[in-house]
Design an enzyme around this catalytic site. Sequence first.
Site, mmCIF file in Angstrom:
data_model
loop_
_atom_site.group_PDB
_atom_site.id
_atom_site.type_symbol
_atom_site.label_atom_id
_atom_site.label_comp_id
_atom_site.label_asym_id
_atom_site.label_seq_id
_atom_site.Cartn_x
_atom_site.Cartn_y
_atom_site.Cartn_z
ATOM 1 N N ASP A 80 36.927 38.019 46.010
ATOM 2 C CA ASP A 80 38.337 38.324 46.194
ATOM 3 C C ASP A 80 38.538 39.330 47.316
ATOM 4 O O ASP A 80 37.617 40.052 47.714
ATOM 5 C CB ASP A 80 38.943 38.854 44.892
ATOM 6 C CG ASP A 80 38.356 40.195 44.452
ATOM 7 O OD1 ASP A 80 37.120 40.314 44.485
ATOM 8 O OD2 ASP A 80 39.123 41.099 44.080
ATOM 9 N N GLU A 112 37.045 41.951 41.940
ATOM 10 C CA GLU A 112 36.480 43.288 42.149
ATOM 11 C C GLU A 112 37.544 44.244 42.650
ATOM 12 O O GLU A 112 37.565 45.424 42.276
ATOM 13 C CB GLU A 112 35.320 43.207 43.144
ATOM 14 C CG GLU A 112 34.545 44.516 43.315
ATOM 15 C CD GLU A 112 35.072 45.428 44.417
ATOM 16 O OE1 GLU A 112 34.610 46.575 44.513
ATOM 17 O OE2 GLU A 112 35.986 45.001 45.176
#
Length: 409
Positions: free
Chosen positions: A80, A174
């Site tokens: 991400d 994350e």
Amino acid sequence: MTALERFLKYIRYDTQSVEESQSTPSSDKQRLMGSYLAQELRELGLENAHLAENGAVYAWLPATPGREDLPVIALLAHMDTAPRVPGGPVKARLVPYTGGEIVLNQEKGIVMTPEEFPDLLDQVGQTLVVTGGTTLLGADDKAGIAEIFAAVEVLCRNPKRPHGRVALCVTPDEEVGRGADYVDLKKLGADFGYTVDGGLLGTLEYENFYAASAKVTFHGVNIHPGEGKGKLRNACLMASQFVSLVPPAEDPAHTAGYEGFYHLCTMTGDESRAELAWILRDHDRETFAARKETFRQITTFLCQRYGPGTVELTLTDSYYNMKEKILPHPQLLTWAREAFRKVGVEPRDVPIRGGTDGAQLSWRGLPCPNLSTGGGHFHGVYEYIPTRSLEKMTEMLVELLTGIDETKK
């Protein structure tokens, strides 16, 4: 594929995580990239390469004959990108950098200059991958994925290079603080790990902040201001007073290195109710505890002044310094430093002024330092990565995985 080829392919995926989402993962577009990554790993011939239900990607590279008893090493990265800057479409280009400014977007006048970003001058002579000035690049952490996958491909294509068993995991979310939650350590089956999620080439990170969040709520009494004398209790003014009592020189704008800070993230409210959201950070456990105590003392003081229950404080620990879990395993740092030096890069120990999945994984039982990706200026439109960094980190990871032998258990 080289790491550069992989990286340029991966950044086509817009994989922003979503802070307010309760979904797993927080955005469906991460699952789309995860499916693609799992397919790539299957094509390389790795064991049980798959996309888990929670959006994490897993795969395993078997040990070469005679190396089955070596520690199992996990390599981890996240797919991400940060939520607060547009994540796509990324219009990346390669710039041979000879010094001076880099025009990222002529139309919008977006320019990256060495006056604002002095580290650019260290990249003279390098070819940089930069953004189009309106999105982030995604080197955090698609560069890490590209470097890990490229290194594993080298080992798959060169079976005579001996190595132990390698576990791979790519997580979603994350950037919204949930990445480590997606890692099933029992399934991963690793003895030690490395996240590849750091900054400029050569950085080795094994200590980070102790971290907490603080929510402070102020309960006021709202009365028409014309009749307010002795009755009006303005929640916004109480919030302002709380802010004024926090040490002003101990915020991120005035601290660096090992210095901790108080950081005010949001202020909301009116006369009746106001709220402050803070984060507290420190590298030292005792000073971290003292920062939390400062907030308790300010809360007590304001409640004594304005009445019991006027101010409510909620402190929540977020993560802890992984140094406590890494130092009992010094071989992890030795292996990484040796691998950097073998590829001509001098390692630099750098304290993380933030958190990392490696910190949470270390405290969950998988000692896990963080390695550089080679990129810079993460989370913004000025993000970049030298092509040399992608190449060198691929080489470094190959040396790391093949440099562990029976004498270094």
